[in-house]
Structure formats: C-alpha cells, structure tokens
Design a protein around this motif. Structure first.
Motif, PDB file in Angstrom:
ATOM      1  N   LYS A 118      33.404   7.485  42.695  1.00 40.93           N
ATOM      2  CA  LYS A 118      32.921   7.981  41.671  1.00 40.93           C
ATOM      3  C   LYS A 118      31.800   7.002  41.162  1.00 40.93           C
ATOM      4  O   LYS A 118      30.828   7.441  40.454  1.00 40.93           O
ATOM      5  N   LEU A 119      32.028   5.611  41.344  1.00 44.51           N
ATOM      6  CA  LEU A 119      31.114   4.664  40.790  1.00 44.51           C
ATOM      7  C   LEU A 119      29.689   4.739  41.695  1.00 44.51           C
ATOM      8  O   LEU A 119      28.716   4.653  41.259  1.00 44.51           O
ATOM      9  N   ASN A 120      29.991   5.199  42.923  1.00 42.40           N
ATOM     10  CA  ASN A 120      28.844   5.306  43.753  1.00 42.40           C
ATOM     11  C   ASN A 120      28.137   6.640  43.434  1.00 42.40           C
ATOM     12  O   ASN A 120      26.693   6.626  43.302  1.00 42.40           O
ATOM     13  N   SER A 121      28.556   7.622  43.011  1.00 40.46           N
ATOM     14  CA  SER A 121      28.012   8.989  42.682  1.00 40.46           C
ATOM     15  C   SER A 121      27.254   8.591  41.301  1.00 40.46           C
ATOM     16  O   SER A 121      26.247   9.507  41.107  1.00 40.46           O
ATOM     17  N   ILE A 122      27.642   7.775  40.485  1.00 38.26           N
ATOM     18  CA  ILE A 122      26.604   7.424  39.340  1.00 38.26           C
ATOM     19  C   ILE A 122      25.682   6.344  39.599  1.00 38.26           C
ATOM     20  O   ILE A 122      25.089   5.966  38.445  1.00 38.26           O
ATOM     21  N   GLY A 123      25.479   5.922  40.626  1.00 39.95           N
ATOM     22  CA  GLY A 123      24.443   5.000  40.998  1.00 39.95           C
ATOM     23  C   GLY A 123      24.676   3.332  40.736  1.00 39.95           C
ATOM     24  O   GLY A 123      23.986   2.502  40.660  1.00 39.95           O
ATOM     25  N   ILE A 124      26.063   3.004  40.697  1.00 37.34           N
ATOM     26  CA  ILE A 124      26.488   1.724  40.606  1.00 37.34           C
ATOM     27  C   ILE A 124      26.222   1.054  42.010  1.00 37.34           C
ATOM     28  O   ILE A 124      26.661   1.534  43.056  1.00 37.34           O
ATOM     29  N   ASP A 125      25.509   0.016  41.980  1.00 41.66           N
ATOM     30  CA  ASP A 125      25.534  -0.877  43.142  1.00 41.66           C
ATOM     31  C   ASP A 125      26.615  -1.780  43.152  1.00 41.66           C
ATOM     32  O   ASP A 125      26.845  -2.660  42.621  1.00 41.66           O
ATOM     33  N   LEU A 126      27.487  -1.340  43.928  1.00 36.69           N
ATOM     34  CA  LEU A 126      28.966  -1.909  44.220  1.00 36.69           C
ATOM     35  C   LEU A 126      28.858  -3.385  44.679  1.00 36.69           C
ATOM     36  O   LEU A 126      29.743  -4.241  44.227  1.00 36.69           O
ATOM     37  N   LYS A 127      27.922  -3.932  45.555  1.00 36.43           N
ATOM     38  CA  LYS A 127      27.652  -5.087  46.030  1.00 36.43           C
ATOM     39  C   LYS A 127      27.271  -6.198  44.437  1.00 36.43           C
ATOM     40  O   LYS A 127      27.901  -7.479  44.617  1.00 36.43           O
TER      41      LYS A 127
END
Length: 236
Positions: free
Chosen positions: A71-80
């Motif tokens: 979900k976080l990836n889908s809204i453009g969150i830079d996980l690193k």
C-alpha cells in the motif's frame, strides 16, 4: 608589586565605570519588538502498529506487513528513506499485553512531508485492517533559517517603533547602541515531541480538521515568533 597590581585594577575599574557612564548619559530610546508567522509542518512522523490481534488472528503478521508495504509503495512512499522498523516503546507495551500474553506485533516509523499524504496513508492502510496509526511529532525542516529571518524582521520593526516614539519630540533615531536577542518561541502541541495522539479510522480524522467525505487531514500550523530589544541613540 602589590601597589602595581592595585594600580592596574584601579585603572580598569575607572575605565569600565567611565564606559558605563558614557552609555547611560547619552540620550537614547529603547524599544522591544516581536515578529511572528504561521507555517505548515513539512515533516510529519507517524507510528504504524501492525498486530495479529486486530484481525483476530485471521491474518498473520507477515501478511499484514506485506500488505502495508504494498500500500505504501502504491502511493509513492520511498520505503528506504521514509519507513523504518522500531522497537516497541513503553507507550505501546500495554496495547500488546492481554492476560499475560504478548501479542505478535510490530511498530514502524513513517515520515511523510504533507498532510495530504498522511491522510492517504491512513486511508490505504485502513483498507487492509491496519488502523492503529499514531501521530508522533511534526516539524518544519527550515526552522533555523526561519528563526533568523524573524529576528531580522523584529529589528526592522523596532526601528519603526523607535521612529514613531521620538517623532513628537522632533528627534531622530540614530545608530543602534545595544541589541538584545530576547526570545524565540515555537507554539505547536505536536512540534518535535511525542504527542501520544492516536488516529483510528477515517471517522476520527475530524479532530484534525478533516472532511470525512474526502478523507483529507490537516495538522495544526506551527507558530514561530522572535522578540528583540534595541537601544538607539537620539539625534536632533
């Protein structure tokens, strides 16, 4: 030798007294001034708790974590750069203790840069039964530069104040004799500290000034103020 020491001390004392006397005897005007502004926080720190307890054990912790990441990836969150795993702090321990059983859970720290993204995170994670999200703190990334700018504005305002004060006496404001950096103040409940505020579900966003229908969220603006004191020479 003792006489020489006493003589030197006497000279320094007289010189210091003379300087102070000259400063006090000069005609001057003294004023204090304050400048302030409201800014929108651009660093919002959220704590995200995922726990098997929330799904009554129907979804494993590993599955919840995968769903959260997707979900976080889908809204453009830079996980690193924006997401990190944290140890369970004392504020959350009671949440995971029930009848002496430790619930299987994880706590993540998430950094976002605006309220719109924060609201989107809450909305998307709630779709995956992840609704325990806490506001940790808010910050403004350029706060130090802003403090300096406000001090400069306060000094400029002090000049105007002094000019209006002496105008009825047909006097002019001369050069500054003394400038004092009195205070810099930041007013915001959540600024730079753990506020222990919990965000549970879209309905509760109203307490942050949101509209339930469009699922937006707003955070309190940060008020920053600077106060200075200035003494100016008076000229005819």
């Amino acid at each position: 030798m003792k006489n020489l020491i006493y003589f030197v001390i006497a000279i320094l004392t007289v010189k210091s007294h003379s300087q102070n006397k000259n400063f006090i005897d000069q005609p001057y005007v003294e004023t204090t001034s304050k400048a302030d502004t409201l800014i929108i926080p651009d660093r919002i720190y959220l704590n995200i708790v995922i726990s098997e307890k929330d799904t009554r054990g129907k979804i494993s912790l590993e599955e919840l974590e995968t769903k959260m990441i997707n979900k976080l990836n889908s809204i453009g969150i830079d996980l690193k750069k924006q997401l990190s795993l944290s140890d369970l702090s004392s504020n959350f321990k009671k949440y995971f203790l029930k009848q002496q059983e430790v619930q299987k859970a994880k706590l993540f720290n998430l950094l976002v840069f605006d309220a719109k993204t924060a609201g989107l995170v809450i909305q998307k994670l709630e779709e995956e039964n992840i609704s325990n999200i806490y506001l940790e703190k808010t910050e403004y990334s350029k706060i130090e530069q802003l403090k300096l700018e406000l001090k400069s504005l306060a000094v400029k305002k002090a000049i105007k104040n002094a000019e209006y004060l002496v105008k009825p006496f047909n006097l002019k404001v001369g050069e500054a004799m003394f400038i004092s950096d009195i205070d810099v103040n930041i007013t915001n409940l959540n600024y730079g500290r753990n506020s222990a505020i919990q965000i549970r579900g879209i309905a509760s966003l109203r307490e942050y000034g949101s509209e339930a229908e469009n699922k937006e969220i707003e955070f309190e603006k940060i008020k920053v103020s600077a106060e200075v004191g200035v003494k100016f020479k008076l000229e005819k």
